[in-house]
Write a protein that holds these residues in place. Structure first.
Motif, PDB file in Angstrom:
ATOM      1  N   LYS A  46     -22.472 -46.094   7.996  1.00 52.53           N
ATOM      2  CA  LYS A  46     -21.462 -45.224   8.587  1.00 52.53           C
ATOM      3  C   LYS A  46     -22.072 -44.414   9.723  1.00 52.53           C
ATOM      4  N   LYS A  47     -23.361 -44.074   9.577  1.00 51.75           N
ATOM      5  CA  LYS A  47     -24.063 -43.279  10.592  1.00 51.75           C
ATOM      6  C   LYS A  47     -24.748 -44.143  11.650  1.00 51.75           C
ATOM      7  N   ASP A  48     -25.271 -45.308  11.252  1.00 54.41           N
ATOM      8  CA  ASP A  48     -26.184 -46.056  12.124  1.00 54.41           C
ATOM      9  C   ASP A  48     -25.555 -47.245  12.851  1.00 54.41           C
ATOM     10  N   TRP A  49     -24.266 -47.505  12.607  1.00 53.83           N
ATOM     11  CA  TRP A  49     -23.704 -48.699  13.239  1.00 53.83           C
ATOM     12  C   TRP A  49     -23.845 -48.709  14.762  1.00 53.83           C
ATOM     13  N   THR A 168     -34.591 -40.653  12.590  1.00 58.33           N
ATOM     14  CA  THR A 168     -33.323 -41.339  12.808  1.00 58.33           C
ATOM     15  C   THR A 168     -33.053 -42.387  11.734  1.00 58.33           C
ATOM     16  N   PHE A 169     -34.091 -43.108  11.337  1.00 57.31           N
ATOM     17  CA  PHE A 169     -33.919 -44.211  10.392  1.00 57.31           C
ATOM     18  C   PHE A 169     -34.493 -43.893   9.017  1.00 57.31           C
ATOM     19  N   ASP A 170     -34.384 -42.643   8.643  1.00 57.67           N
ATOM     20  CA  ASP A 170     -34.754 -42.234   7.300  1.00 57.67           C
ATOM     21  C   ASP A 170     -33.715 -42.780   6.312  1.00 57.67           C
ATOM     22  N   VAL A 171     -34.115 -42.936   5.060  1.00 58.34           N
ATOM     23  CA  VAL A 171     -33.185 -43.389   4.014  1.00 58.34           C
ATOM     24  C   VAL A 171     -32.911 -42.215   3.074  1.00 58.34           C
ATOM     25  N   PRO A 172     -31.646 -41.820   2.899  1.00 60.07           N
ATOM     26  CA  PRO A 172     -31.327 -40.692   2.034  1.00 60.07           C
ATOM     27  C   PRO A 172     -31.757 -40.962   0.589  1.00 60.07           C
TER      28      PRO A 172
END
Length: 210
Positions: A46-49, A168-172
């Motif tokens: 949802k955030k990274d598309w 930016t590409f951290d994983v929650p």
């Protein structure tokens, strides 16, 4: 990507500790790796598309000088590789040794100072202690609370572009507390009020104090 044990400065499970006699205690619950993966995958994409458009555009750039359908094929391949790599980051969290405690069957004890995650027998089990400043934010869903752990601090001297990539590409990584694990609805309301007092949920007029 920050590893789960780097988040919030937390450590692993250790001998059980004592919480306040007034602590809110829950029943045991377990977040499965499949549930975590589905929830995080949806949140990440949802955030990274929009970032998936970057390899697509880069693959098409040569078409400005040499017209060929091969550049479109290259764009599609690069985009698929990016999607697979980003998705692998999410699924990789569930396979890491450091993340295994997140998927144990555990009970929670919460008071104004700390959050204890208890595994095993109530009196003899191990516990992980988290101070509230290790929690970055909270979210209330239709049937559960999600407590997101703060990302770890990047190493000193990290190049700016690598720092951007890490952020930016951290994983929650989060704790999942379903409403059903609370022993009474009043306990759940007290917990929600505690989250509001810690500024993890938006303040609400007339919230119950803990």
């Amino acid at each position: 990507m920050n590893q789960p044990n780097q988040r919030g400065g937390g450590g692993g499970f250790r001998q059980a500790q004592q919480a306040s006699p007034l602590a809110i205690r829950t029943k045991k619950s377990q977040l499965t790796t499949d549930t975590y993966t589905k929830m995080v995958m949806g949140e990440v994409w949802k955030k990274d598309w929009p970032y998936a458009l970057i390899p697509f555009v880069l693959g098409l750039l040569p078409a400005l000088f040499v017209h060929s359908w091969w550049w479109l094929a290259l764009s599609v391949v690069l985009t698929i590789l990016f999607v697979l790599f980003r998705s692998a980051q999410v699924t990789g969290v569930t396979q890491m040794e450091q993340s295994k405690p997140l998927f144990e069957r555990m009970a929670f004890e919460m008071d104004n100072k700390q959050l204890l995650l208890r595994v095993g027998p109530d009196k003899e089990g191990k516990a992980m202690q988290l101070n509230w400043d290790m929690i970055d934010r909270a979210r209330r869903d239709a049937d559960a609370y999600l407590l997101y752990l703060k990302p770890g601090t990047p190493p000193a001297g990290l190049a700016a572009w690598r720092l951007w990539l890490a952020r930016t590409f951290d994983v929650p990584v989060f704790l999942h507390l379903p409403f059903k694990i609370f022993n009474a609805d009043n306990d759940r309301k007290l917990f929600e009020a505690l989250l509001r007092r810690k500024n993890l949920l938006p303040a609400e007029a007339g919230a119950t104090t803990v």
